[in-house]
Design a protein around this motif. Sequence first.
Motif, PDB file in Angstrom:
ATOM      1  N   TYR A   1      -4.156  16.838  -1.198  1.00  0.00           N
ATOM      2  CA  TYR A   1      -5.417  16.096  -1.325  1.00  0.00           C
ATOM      3  C   TYR A   1      -6.633  16.959  -1.056  1.00  0.00           C
ATOM      4  O   TYR A   1      -7.709  16.686  -1.573  1.00  0.00           O
TER       5      TYR A   1
ATOM      6  N   THR B   1      -1.879   9.971   6.698  1.00  0.00           N
ATOM      7  CA  THR B   1      -1.151   8.696   6.823  1.00  0.00           C
ATOM      8  C   THR B   1       0.351   8.900   6.588  1.00  0.00           C
ATOM      9  O   THR B   1       1.186   8.240   7.223  1.00  0.00           O
ATOM     10  N   ASP B   2       0.725   9.813   5.717  1.00  0.00           N
ATOM     11  CA  ASP B   2       2.144  10.055   5.446  1.00  0.00           C
ATOM     12  C   ASP B   2       2.840  10.547   6.722  1.00  0.00           C
ATOM     13  O   ASP B   2       3.952  10.116   7.054  1.00  0.00           O
TER      14      ASP B   2
ATOM     15  N   CYS C   1      -0.304   5.801  -5.488  1.00  0.00           N
ATOM     16  CA  CYS C   1      -1.501   5.027  -5.198  1.00  0.00           C
ATOM     17  C   CYS C   1      -2.042   4.374  -6.464  1.00  0.00           C
ATOM     18  O   CYS C   1      -2.065   5.000  -7.521  1.00  0.00           O
TER      19      CYS C   1
ATOM     20  N   SER D   1       0.850  -1.188   0.000  1.00  0.00           N
ATOM     21  CA  SER D   1       0.000   0.000   0.000  1.00  0.00           C
ATOM     22  C   SER D   1       0.889   1.242   0.000  1.00  0.00           C
ATOM     23  O   SER D   1       2.093   1.163   0.266  1.00  0.00           O
ATOM     24  N   THR D   2       0.287   2.379  -0.262  1.00  0.00           N
ATOM     25  CA  THR D   2       1.052   3.631  -0.240  1.00  0.00           C
ATOM     26  C   THR D   2       1.688   3.836   1.134  1.00  0.00           C
ATOM     27  O   THR D   2       2.865   4.203   1.238  1.00  0.00           O
ATOM     28  N   SER D   3       0.920   3.583   2.186  1.00  0.00           N
ATOM     29  CA  SER D   3       1.441   3.782   3.545  1.00  0.00           C
ATOM     30  C   SER D   3       2.668   2.901   3.796  1.00  0.00           C
ATOM     31  O   SER D   3       3.686   3.370   4.315  1.00  0.00           O
TER      32      SER D   3
ATOM     33  N   ALA E   1       0.243  10.273  -4.969  1.00  0.00           N
ATOM     34  CA  ALA E   1      -1.120   9.726  -4.856  1.00  0.00           C
ATOM     35  C   ALA E   1      -2.115  10.460  -5.758  1.00  0.00           C
ATOM     36  O   ALA E   1      -2.969   9.835  -6.379  1.00  0.00           O
ATOM     37  N   HIS E   2      -2.003  11.777  -5.830  1.00  0.00           N
ATOM     38  CA  HIS E   2      -2.959  12.550  -6.634  1.00  0.00           C
ATOM     39  C   HIS E   2      -2.340  13.069  -7.930  1.00  0.00           C
ATOM     40  O   HIS E   2      -2.880  13.988  -8.543  1.00  0.00           O
TER      41      HIS E   2
ATOM     42  N   TYR F   1      -5.277   3.016  -6.722  1.00  0.00           N
ATOM     43  CA  TYR F   1      -6.744   2.988  -6.833  1.00  0.00           C
ATOM     44  C   TYR F   1      -7.373   4.345  -7.116  1.00  0.00           C
ATOM     45  O   TYR F   1      -8.580   4.442  -7.208  1.00  0.00           O
ATOM     46  N   LYS F   2      -6.564   5.394  -7.243  1.00  0.00           N
ATOM     47  CA  LYS F   2      -7.132   6.707  -7.542  1.00  0.00           C
ATOM     48  C   LYS F   2      -7.172   6.882  -9.064  1.00  0.00           C
ATOM     49  O   LYS F   2      -7.929   6.195  -9.732  1.00  0.00           O
TER      50      LYS F   2
ATOM     51  N   THR G   1       3.786  15.610  -0.699  1.00  0.00           N
ATOM     52  CA  THR G   1       2.830  15.075  -1.654  1.00  0.00           C
ATOM     53  C   THR G   1       2.681  16.122  -2.748  1.00  0.00           C
ATOM     54  O   THR G   1       2.449  17.295  -2.457  1.00  0.00           O
TER      55      THR G   1
ATOM     56  N   ASP H   1       5.249  11.918  -2.798  1.00  0.00           N
ATOM     57  CA  ASP H   1       4.045  11.080  -2.841  1.00  0.00           C
ATOM     58  C   ASP H   1       3.220  11.528  -4.051  1.00  0.00           C
ATOM     59  O   ASP H   1       2.834  12.697  -4.143  1.00  0.00           O
TER      60      ASP H   1
ATOM     61  N   ASN I   1      -0.286  17.787   4.708  1.00  0.00           N
ATOM     62  CA  ASN I   1      -0.059  16.536   3.970  1.00  0.00           C
ATOM     63  C   ASN I   1      -1.136  15.533   4.374  1.00  0.00           C
ATOM     64  O   ASN I   1      -1.731  15.634   5.446  1.00  0.00           O
ATOM     65  N   PHE I   2      -1.360  14.537   3.529  1.00  0.00           N
ATOM     66  CA  PHE I   2      -2.325  13.493   3.863  1.00  0.00           C
ATOM     67  C   PHE I   2      -1.871  12.822   5.161  1.00  0.00           C
ATOM     68  O   PHE I   2      -0.715  12.406   5.267  1.00  0.00           O
TER      69      PHE I   2
HETATM   70  C1  LIG Z   1      -4.741   8.332  -0.880  1.00  0.00           C
HETATM   71  C2  LIG Z   1      -3.454   8.650  -0.220  1.00  0.00           C
HETATM   72  C3  LIG Z   1      -2.772   7.689   0.529  1.00  0.00           C
HETATM   73  C4  LIG Z   1      -3.411   6.347   0.740  1.00  0.00           C
HETATM   74  O1  LIG Z   1      -2.622   5.474   1.463  1.00  0.00           O
HETATM   75  P1  LIG Z   1      -3.086   3.965   1.625  1.00  0.00           P
HETATM   76  O2  LIG Z   1      -1.938   3.294   2.215  1.00  0.00           O
HETATM   77  O3  LIG Z   1      -3.494   3.466   0.278  1.00  0.00           O
HETATM   78  O4  LIG Z   1      -4.281   3.957   2.512  1.00  0.00           O
HETATM   79  C5  LIG Z   1      -1.540   8.022   1.048  1.00  0.00           C
HETATM   80  N1  LIG Z   1      -1.010   9.245   0.867  1.00  0.00           N
HETATM   81  C6  LIG Z   1      -1.663  10.199   0.166  1.00  0.00           C
HETATM   82  C7  LIG Z   1      -1.035  11.538  -0.030  1.00  0.00           C
HETATM   83  C8  LIG Z   1      -2.901   9.936  -0.380  1.00  0.00           C
HETATM   84  O5  LIG Z   1      -3.558  10.866  -1.056  1.00  0.00           O
END
Ligand SMILES: *Cc1c(COP(=O)(O)O)cnc(C)c1O
Length: 417
Positions: free
Chosen positions: A177, A132-133, A225, A101-103, A204-205, A227-228, A173, A202, A129-130
Motif C-alpha cells: 500500500y 489491519t492485516d 477490498c 469488510s476486508t479485515s 486490496a490494491h 471501495y478502492k 498483500t 490480500d 503489510n497494511f
Molecule cells: C485498504 C486495505 C484494507 C482495508 O481493510 P478494511 O477492513 O476495509 O478497513 C485491508 N488490507 C489492506 C492491505 C488494505 O490495503
Amino acid sequence: MPALSDLWTERAEAADHADRLRPLRALFHLPEGMTYLDGNSLGCLTYGARARLRDVVDREWGTGLIASWNQAGWVDLPARVGARIARLVGAEEGALVACDSTSVNLFKVLASALALRPGRRVIVSERSNFPTDLYMAEGLANLLNQGHELRLADHADDIPALVTDETAVLMLTQVNYRTGALHDMASLSRLAHERGALALWDLAHSAGALPVDLAGDGADFAIGCGYKYLNGGPGAPAFLYVAPCHQAAARQPLSGWFGHAAPFAFETGYQPASGVTRFLTGTPSVLALSALDAALDAFDGVDMAALREKSVALTRFFIAAVEALCAGHGLQLVTPREPARRGSQVSFTHPAAYALCQALIEEGVVGDFRAPDILRFGFAPLYNSFADALNAATTIAELLASKRYEDERFQRRNTVT
Ligand SMILES: *Cc1c(COP(=O)(O)O)cnc(C)c1O
C-alpha cells in the motif's frame, strides 16, 4: 524551441488520444476542477451506482420491502457480486463471495487456513503489510491461545528464508500500500506449498487495478477490498476467495446463519453450507452490495490485459514527467521502476510530504500522504487520463519551485490522511 511543458502536453494528448479505455471515463462522476489520484483509497462514483442506489432505495426497499429479498434477488447478492469480481481476479466459479469488510474476511480465512495446518504455529508476513492485516492476525493468535506467532520480513527478499516447516500460512498483500511494489503471486504461492504451508493473498490494491490469476497462481485463500479500484463506495463490502480444493474441509469461526446449509430451517445446531457460501456470516448490507454491483458494470467487457497496459503506461508517464519537471527538489521514487514489479500507484518520499499533499489538495490534485514521508498517487485505469498525470506533475513542480507548501496552514493534521 517549444517549452518543456509544451512537449509534455503534446505527449499526454497523444497518449490520451491512443487510449482505447478512454470512453470509460464518462461512466464516472469526476468533480469539476479536480484531478483525482486517490482511487486506491476510495474509488470514484459511477453514474450507474448512483442510479442503482436510488432505485434500490425507492423501489426495492421503499415499495418492495420484505418481498425484495426474493423478488429483487437481495439474498443472492453476495454470490452474484462475487461472481463478477471472480472474473477480475481469476477465481474459479463458486469460489468467491462479496461480504463483510476486508479485515473481517481476513479473520475468517486466516482462521480456516490455520485450522488446515494444525501442527504449525507460524504466520509469515511483512512488517510493511497494511497494519489491519497484522492486527487481525495478532488478535486471532491471541484468541486461539495455541502459541501462534507472526514472523515478519523486513524486506521482500527475506520472505523465502522465513517460510519453513513451522509455517502454517504465508499471508501477503500482493501490492504494497505504501510503495506499490508487486509480489510475484505464482512463485511465492509455490514456495509456500513446497514447504507445506498455505498461501493467503490480500488483493486490496490489485483487484480492479491489474489482472490477477488466483486459480493459475495457486492461491489457497484471498481477500480484497470493494471501495478502492472496484469503486463500490465508502465502506463497500469486501470479498473473499477459497480455493475449490479447500472448500469442503475449511471451517470458519464466524458461523452465522447466512453460512448455514439451511438458514431458513432455523435449526438449533450449525451445519455449514457447501462451498464458499459457508464463509458468509450475517445479513448482507443490501444498499452497499447494490452499489458495488452497479459499480462493477464499468468493468463489463474490459480486457484486463488492456487495463494493465494502460496502468503501466500511466505510471511510467507520471514517473517520467515528475522526474523531468521536479528534478532537484528532493522527491525520491520509492515505487519499483520496473513496470512488472509495481501495481497501479506511484509513491515518492519527500521531507515535507504531508504539507505538500495538503497544498496539492488545495490546488485540486488529490493524492494522499502515508506516514512518515510518502506522497502516494493512485492511477485508476478506468477513469484516469494522461492529462491527469501531467496536471499532477506540473502542479507538484510548481509547488516545489514556489515553496508555497511551506505555509503554516498546510501543516495541520486531519484524522484521515
Ligand atoms: C485498504 C486495505 C484494507 C482495508 O481493510 P478494511 O477492513 O476495509 O478497513 C485491508 N488490507 C489492506 C492491505 C488494505 O490495503
